[in-house]
Design a protein around this motif. Structure first.
Motif, mmCIF file in Angstrom:
data_model
loop_
_atom_site.group_PDB
_atom_site.id
_atom_site.type_symbol
_atom_site.label_atom_id
_atom_site.label_comp_id
_atom_site.label_asym_id
_atom_site.label_seq_id
_atom_site.Cartn_x
_atom_site.Cartn_y
_atom_site.Cartn_z
ATOM 1 N N HIS A 256 59.701 96.984 113.439
ATOM 2 C CA HIS A 256 59.113 95.745 112.954
ATOM 3 C C HIS A 256 59.122 94.689 114.053
ATOM 4 C CE1 HIS A 256 58.806 97.011 108.736
ATOM 5 N NE2 HIS A 256 59.964 97.640 108.943
ATOM 6 N N VAL A 257 58.031 93.954 114.160
ATOM 7 C CA VAL A 257 57.864 92.921 115.186
ATOM 8 C C VAL A 257 57.554 91.602 114.498
ATOM 9 C CG1 VAL A 257 56.612 92.230 117.263
ATOM 10 C CG2 VAL A 257 56.923 94.666 116.745
ATOM 11 N N ARG A 258 58.280 90.548 114.901
ATOM 12 C CA ARG A 258 58.053 89.229 114.310
ATOM 13 C C ARG A 258 58.018 88.187 115.419
ATOM 14 N NH1 ARG A 258 61.900 85.278 111.960
ATOM 15 N NH2 ARG A 258 60.789 83.928 110.502
ATOM 16 N N GLY A 259 57.041 87.296 115.362
ATOM 17 C CA GLY A 259 56.943 86.212 116.322
ATOM 18 C C GLY A 259 57.005 84.872 115.619
ATOM 19 N N THR A 260 57.761 83.923 116.185
ATOM 20 C CA THR A 260 57.883 82.596 115.581
ATOM 21 C C THR A 260 57.710 81.519 116.644
ATOM 22 O OG1 THR A 260 60.294 82.541 115.890
ATOM 23 C CG2 THR A 260 59.480 83.420 113.793
ATOM 24 N N LEU A 261 57.294 80.359 116.196
ATOM 25 C CA LEU A 261 57.282 79.143 117.011
ATOM 26 C C LEU A 261 58.195 78.156 116.304
ATOM 27 C CD1 LEU A 261 56.113 77.416 119.352
ATOM 28 C CD2 LEU A 261 54.343 76.654 117.738
ATOM 29 N N ASP A 262 59.342 77.864 116.915
ATOM 30 C CA ASP A 262 60.350 77.005 116.281
ATOM 31 C C ASP A 262 60.638 77.462 114.848
ATOM 32 O OD1 ASP A 262 60.715 75.483 118.520
ATOM 33 O OD2 ASP A 262 59.437 73.834 117.864
ATOM 34 N N ASN A 263 60.842 78.766 114.695
ATOM 35 C CA ASN A 263 61.184 79.401 113.412
ATOM 36 C C ASN A 263 60.038 79.425 112.413
ATOM 37 O OD1 ASN A 263 63.901 80.017 114.149
ATOM 38 N ND2 ASN A 263 64.443 77.877 113.799
ATOM 39 N N GLU A 264 58.840 78.997 112.800
ATOM 40 C CA GLU A 264 57.648 79.132 111.960
ATOM 41 C C GLU A 264 56.948 80.428 112.360
ATOM 42 O OE1 GLU A 264 53.474 76.786 110.854
ATOM 43 O OE2 GLU A 264 54.759 76.063 112.486
ATOM 44 N N THR A 265 56.829 81.359 111.424
ATOM 45 C CA THR A 265 56.280 82.676 111.733
ATOM 46 C C THR A 265 54.785 82.581 112.047
ATOM 47 O OG1 THR A 265 57.910 83.779 110.324
ATOM 48 C CG2 THR A 265 55.904 85.006 110.853
ATOM 49 N N GLY A 323 57.433 73.685 121.738
ATOM 50 C CA GLY A 323 58.465 74.370 120.978
ATOM 51 C C GLY A 323 58.874 75.652 121.664
ATOM 52 N N THR A 324 59.643 76.466 120.960
ATOM 53 C CA THR A 324 60.186 77.705 121.503
ATOM 54 C C THR A 324 59.581 78.901 120.779
ATOM 55 O OG1 THR A 324 62.280 76.704 122.180
ATOM 56 C CG2 THR A 324 62.289 79.079 121.799
ATOM 57 N N ILE A 325 59.036 79.819 121.558
ATOM 58 C CA ILE A 325 58.497 81.065 121.021
ATOM 59 C C ILE A 325 59.615 82.100 121.010
ATOM 60 C CG2 ILE A 325 56.913 82.977 121.455
ATOM 61 C CD1 ILE A 325 54.957 80.935 122.587
ATOM 62 N N ALA A 326 59.803 82.731 119.871
ATOM 63 C CA ALA A 326 60.801 83.794 119.745
ATOM 64 C C ALA A 326 60.123 85.059 119.246
ATOM 65 C CB ALA A 326 61.909 83.381 118.782
ATOM 66 N N ILE A 327 60.573 86.181 119.775
ATOM 67 C CA ILE A 327 60.073 87.494 119.358
ATOM 68 C C ILE A 327 61.278 88.339 118.966
ATOM 69 C CG2 ILE A 327 58.827 89.574 120.043
ATOM 70 C CD1 ILE A 327 57.416 87.794 122.168
ATOM 71 N N GLU A 328 61.218 88.908 117.784
ATOM 72 C CA GLU A 328 62.288 89.779 117.290
ATOM 73 C C GLU A 328 61.750 91.179 117.063
ATOM 74 O OE1 GLU A 328 65.303 87.843 114.450
ATOM 75 O OE2 GLU A 328 63.427 86.765 114.071
ATOM 76 N N ILE A 329 62.433 92.152 117.602
ATOM 77 C CA ILE A 329 62.175 93.565 117.315
ATOM 78 C C ILE A 329 63.530 94.213 117.107
ATOM 79 C CG2 ILE A 329 61.151 95.729 118.078
ATOM 80 C CD1 ILE A 329 59.346 94.194 119.968
ATOM 81 N N GLU A 336 63.737 84.554 123.416
ATOM 82 C CA GLU A 336 63.310 83.173 123.186
ATOM 83 C C GLU A 336 62.907 82.518 124.504
ATOM 84 O OE1 GLU A 336 66.325 80.912 121.285
ATOM 85 O OE2 GLU A 336 66.378 82.154 119.487
ATOM 86 N N ASN A 337 61.785 81.796 124.477
ATOM 87 C CA ASN A 337 61.326 81.045 125.642
ATOM 88 C C ASN A 337 60.592 79.795 125.199
ATOM 89 O OD1 ASN A 337 61.014 84.183 126.514
ATOM 90 N ND2 ASN A 337 61.718 82.945 128.238
ATOM 91 N N PRO A 338 61.014 78.625 125.667
ATOM 92 C CA PRO A 338 60.302 77.388 125.328
ATOM 93 C C PRO A 338 58.989 77.278 126.103
ATOM 94 C CG PRO A 338 62.074 76.902 126.848
ATOM 95 C CD PRO A 338 62.179 78.380 126.521
ATOM 96 N N ILE A 339 58.054 76.539 125.542
ATOM 97 C CA ILE A 339 56.790 76.225 126.210
ATOM 98 C C ILE A 339 56.977 74.946 127.023
ATOM 99 C CG2 ILE A 339 54.360 75.617 125.882
ATOM 100 C CD1 ILE A 339 54.563 77.070 123.128
ATOM 101 N N LYS A 340 56.499 74.972 128.256
ATOM 102 C CA LYS A 340 56.538 73.788 129.104
ATOM 103 C C LYS A 340 55.141 73.490 129.625
ATOM 104 C CE LYS A 340 58.613 71.878 133.336
ATOM 105 N NZ LYS A 340 59.559 72.164 134.465
#
Length: 346
Positions: A256-265, A323-329, A336-340
């Protein structure tokens, strides 16, 4: 200033021992993550296990491939060595020096619905090692680049040299798996690395056009798009934080793969939705490229959207979002990596 990331939420590892690379005293240092949640240097665990020390992850991969006996000795020893915490860690990509990084484009059944023609084989591109980025470090985007998007992907570390490997044996060539955010700029791609030409009729060979819909019998236009700046710009290759060894992943086509931006999927998907399986991508690549220990192959992004991101990763324009992009697998962990935003990029 690098944002502080909390290891208890971003570095979950369950009961598995994982490999990573951090910067200590201004030098890349290979580490193991023990089941107690603390880290040890790879060199110290090797010494305690009576194994000659490895200076980096690539050296270990070159020597062992997926040697289960040696890896088991490291697992048995890791928690016997005093560990250290990972708060405020300066992360590198887990394997920062591969000879090549291969990506597979449009390897998702949802994305393939928009294709004019199914090519019937994986489409590959190359990404330079200089694009690699560690966990927690910012992805640098110039808003003037237009559409820059994240791409949550499963990535494999090749464990042994192989050529013309079969699908039945392809997974045996894998050392382990990790998370990759294949950041892509469609703005840079179509603005700077794309060109359209009209072929003279005597040069317009049939195989030039099998991949697209023609606008009548006189259409000899061809379109060249080079995934160079669009995929390979500095900071466009976040990976990690850990490599999970192959034996800890029962089936890479069932994750399963999930991507979020500041915990918003923004996307939820599954590697079972790949157009081509992990083993098919490795086998096909080995027909053309000699795969070397430490090479990385990234198998394609997600296709499903969520919430205010109806088209998933394609709806998340990094030049317009913060914000911060997070990817969970799972069981690989969380990257996790923030956008600059920065004029001119990194």
């Amino acid at each position: 200033m690098r944002p502080r990331l909390h290891s208890k939420t971003s570095l979950r590892t369950g009961e598995r021992v994982k490999l990573g690379t951090i910067i200590r005293n201004h030098r890349p240092t290979a580490i193991l993550h023990g089941v107690d949640g603390r880290a040890r240097t790879l060199a110290s665990v090797c010494e305690a296990a009576g194994i000659r020390p490895f200076n980096d992850v690539l050296s270990l991969v070159h020597t062992t491939g997926a040697d289960k006996e040696l890896l088991d000795r490291l697992r048995e020893t890791v928690d016997q060595v005093p560990g250290f915490g990972l708060e405020n860690t300066d992360w590198s990509a887990p394997l920062p020096n591969p000879s090549k990084i291969l990506g597979v484009a449009f390897n998702n059944k949802e994305l393939m619905k928009k294709a004019h023609r199914d090519p019937g084989v994986p489409n590959y591109f190359l990404k330079p090692p200089s694009a690699l980025l560690g966990h927690g470090k910012p992805i640098v985007v110039d808003p003037e680049w237009g559409a820059v998007i994240p791409e949550p992907e499963l990535c494999a570390v090749i464990g042994r040299r192989c050529k013309h490997i079969t699908e039945d044996h392809a997974l045996e060539s894998v050392f382990g798996y990790l998370i990759h955010n294949d950041v892509t700029s469609h703005g840079l791609k179509f603005r700077m690395d794309a060109i359209a030409v009209t072929y003279d009729r005597d040069m317009a060979r049939p195989e030039f056009y099998a991949w697209r819909n023609l606008n009548g019998p006189e259409d000899t236009d061809a379109y060249y798009v080079y995934h160079t700046r669009s995929k390979g710009t500095d900071t466009f290759g976040p990976m990690g934080p850990w490599i999970t060894t192959r034996d800890e992943v029962a089936d890479p086509n069932d994750l399963h793969v999930r991507g979020t931006l500041d915990n918003e999927t923004f996307t939820v998907d599954h590697t079972g939705n790949y157009r081509f399986s992990v083993e098919a991508c490795i086998a096909e690549a080995s027909r053309y490229f000699t795969l070397e220990p430490g090479d990385l192959i990234s198998f394609g992004t997600t296709g499903n959207g969520a919430g205010r991101f109806p088209r998933g990763h394609k709806s998340l324009l990094m030049g317009e979002e913060t914000g911060t992009i997070a990817i969970e697998i799972e069981p690989l962990g969380r990257l996790e990596n923030p956008i600059k935003h920065q004029k001119g990029g990194a």
